[in-house]
Design a protein around this motif. Structure first.
Motif, PDB file in Angstrom:
ATOM      1  N   GLN A  55      41.988  53.973  36.977  1.00 20.58           N
ATOM      2  CA  GLN A  55      41.848  52.942  36.368  1.00 20.58           C
ATOM      3  C   GLN A  55      42.217  52.340  36.832  1.00 20.58           C
ATOM      4  O   GLN A  55      42.885  52.498  38.186  1.00 20.58           O
ATOM      5  CB  GLN A  55      42.679  53.248  34.617  1.00 20.58           C
ATOM      6  N   ALA A  56      42.459  50.450  36.013  1.00 20.06           N
ATOM      7  CA  ALA A  56      42.985  49.477  37.131  1.00 20.06           C
ATOM      8  C   ALA A  56      43.441  48.258  36.428  1.00 20.06           C
ATOM      9  O   ALA A  56      42.825  48.272  35.417  1.00 20.06           O
ATOM     10  CB  ALA A  56      42.177  49.209  38.527  1.00 20.06           C
ATOM     11  N   VAL A  57      44.329  48.049  36.415  1.00 26.34           N
ATOM     12  CA  VAL A  57      45.098  47.113  35.450  1.00 26.34           C
ATOM     13  C   VAL A  57      45.886  45.868  37.237  1.00 26.34           C
ATOM     14  O   VAL A  57      46.845  46.339  37.546  1.00 26.34           O
ATOM     15  CB  VAL A  57      45.966  46.985  34.189  1.00 26.34           C
ATOM     16  N   ALA A  58      45.903  44.524  36.264  1.00 24.19           N
ATOM     17  CA  ALA A  58      46.170  43.532  37.579  1.00 24.19           C
ATOM     18  C   ALA A  58      47.403  42.555  36.729  1.00 24.19           C
ATOM     19  O   ALA A  58      47.852  42.757  35.174  1.00 24.19           O
ATOM     20  CB  ALA A  58      45.569  42.256  36.982  1.00 24.19           C
ATOM     21  N   THR A  59      48.327  42.680  37.531  1.00 22.20           N
ATOM     22  CA  THR A  59      49.747  42.142  37.138  1.00 22.20           C
ATOM     23  C   THR A  59      49.916  41.066  38.164  1.00 22.20           C
ATOM     24  O   THR A  59      49.336  40.584  39.357  1.00 22.20           O
ATOM     25  CB  THR A  59      51.108  42.519  37.289  1.00 22.20           C
ATOM     26  N   LEU A  90      39.701  38.139  37.316  1.00 23.04           N
ATOM     27  CA  LEU A  90      40.551  37.581  37.430  1.00 23.04           C
ATOM     28  C   LEU A  90      39.399  36.394  38.065  1.00 23.04           C
ATOM     29  O   LEU A  90      40.440  35.415  38.456  1.00 23.04           O
ATOM     30  CB  LEU A  90      41.293  38.230  38.444  1.00 23.04           C
ATOM     31  N   GLY A  91      38.369  36.382  38.702  1.00 19.54           N
ATOM     32  CA  GLY A  91      37.913  35.623  39.562  1.00 19.54           C
ATOM     33  C   GLY A  91      38.144  35.259  41.151  1.00 19.54           C
ATOM     34  O   GLY A  91      38.444  34.252  41.977  1.00 19.54           O
ATOM     35  N   ALA A  92      38.850  36.635  41.543  1.00 22.79           N
ATOM     36  CA  ALA A  92      39.296  36.610  42.704  1.00 22.79           C
ATOM     37  C   ALA A  92      37.882  36.621  43.491  1.00 22.79           C
ATOM     38  O   ALA A  92      36.937  36.690  43.552  1.00 22.79           O
ATOM     39  CB  ALA A  92      40.367  38.135  43.121  1.00 22.79           C
ATOM     40  N   VAL A  93      38.253  36.080  45.202  1.00 15.66           N
ATOM     41  CA  VAL A  93      36.863  35.793  45.659  1.00 15.66           C
ATOM     42  C   VAL A  93      37.741  36.652  47.087  1.00 15.66           C
ATOM     43  O   VAL A  93      36.452  37.434  47.030  1.00 15.66           O
ATOM     44  CB  VAL A  93      37.594  34.120  46.503  1.00 15.66           C
ATOM     45  N   THR A  94      39.200  37.151  47.140  1.00 17.24           N
ATOM     46  CA  THR A  94      39.419  37.972  48.695  1.00 17.24           C
ATOM     47  C   THR A  94      40.061  38.833  48.330  1.00 17.24           C
ATOM     48  O   THR A  94      40.740  38.609  46.872  1.00 17.24           O
ATOM     49  CB  THR A  94      39.742  36.676  49.980  1.00 17.24           C
ATOM     50  N   ARG A 125      36.490  45.696  40.079  1.00 17.16           N
ATOM     51  CA  ARG A 125      35.687  44.985  38.601  1.00 17.16           C
ATOM     52  C   ARG A 125      36.965  44.103  37.810  1.00 17.16           C
ATOM     53  O   ARG A 125      36.698  42.643  38.234  1.00 17.16           O
ATOM     54  CB  ARG A 125      35.125  45.861  37.779  1.00 17.16           C
ATOM     55  N   VAL A 126      38.221  44.518  37.906  1.00 20.22           N
ATOM     56  CA  VAL A 126      39.323  43.419  37.516  1.00 20.22           C
ATOM     57  C   VAL A 126      39.929  42.702  38.411  1.00 20.22           C
ATOM     58  O   VAL A 126      39.417  41.559  38.139  1.00 20.22           O
ATOM     59  CB  VAL A 126      40.995  45.037  37.648  1.00 20.22           C
TER      60      VAL A 126
END
Length: 170
Positions: A64-68, A110-114, A105-106
């Motif tokens: 799994q994955a989660v952002a901080t 988040l709208g990350a490009v890189t 996917r995370v």
């Protein structure tokens, strides 16, 4: 999506999101995880503790994955994922691929490009480097995220980088 191989230190990558090969506690550890926590500073640990106190009381499940926040890192976010420990008697490849897919996917959510990825599970978790690269590319090559346009596989050491280049070319 462009895929690039970079030899270096993932904590120095100037990207929107850095993926952390975390342990399930989310509270720091050795290798990439320890380096990200050290360089990123206490803001990352603070958010990880909040995640443990809320959604992940038992820890982040493998795959799994989660952002901080990224704290003091030259990125906006850290995406934490827990890779599987290598096993010669049990095929855990799908879980390793899940780490890349869920992190991507995370990042996209988040709208990350890189995004900069380490070679998940290839350090202390013992995954053979050549196969770890194959598993990463099996997810990243066909991926078509909405926002992410560049995925960097940041490889620690010249030998690992050369192995990855050979796998990418082959």
């Amino acid at each position: 999506m462009e895929i690039s191989l970079v030899e270096g230190d993932i904590t120095a990558e100037q990207v929107d999101a850095i993926v952390n090969a975390a342990n399930s506690s989310l509270l720091g550890g050795g290798g990439v995880d320890g380096a990200i926590h050290r360089r990123g500073g206490p803001a990352i640990l603070e958010e990880c503790r909040a995640l443990r106190a809320s959604r992940y009381g038992e820890g982040l499940p493998t795959g799994q994955a989660v952002a901080t926040t990224a704290g003091n890192l030259p990125a906006r976010w850290v995406i934490h994922t827990v890779g599987p420990v290598w096993s010669g008697s049990e095929d855990r490849s799908s879980v390793l691929r899940d780490c890349y897919a869920n992190s991507l996917r995370v990042a996209d959510d988040l709208g990350a490009v890189t995004v900069a990825f380490p070679l998940i599970s290839a350090g202390v978790y013992g995954w053979p480097v050549e196969d770890a690269v194959r598993q990463a590319l099996a997810v990243l090559r066909p991926a078509t995220p909405a926002h992410v346009t560049e995925a960097r596989l940041v490889l620690f050491g010249a030998d690992t980088h050369q192995t990855a280049q050979r796998v990418l070319a082959g």
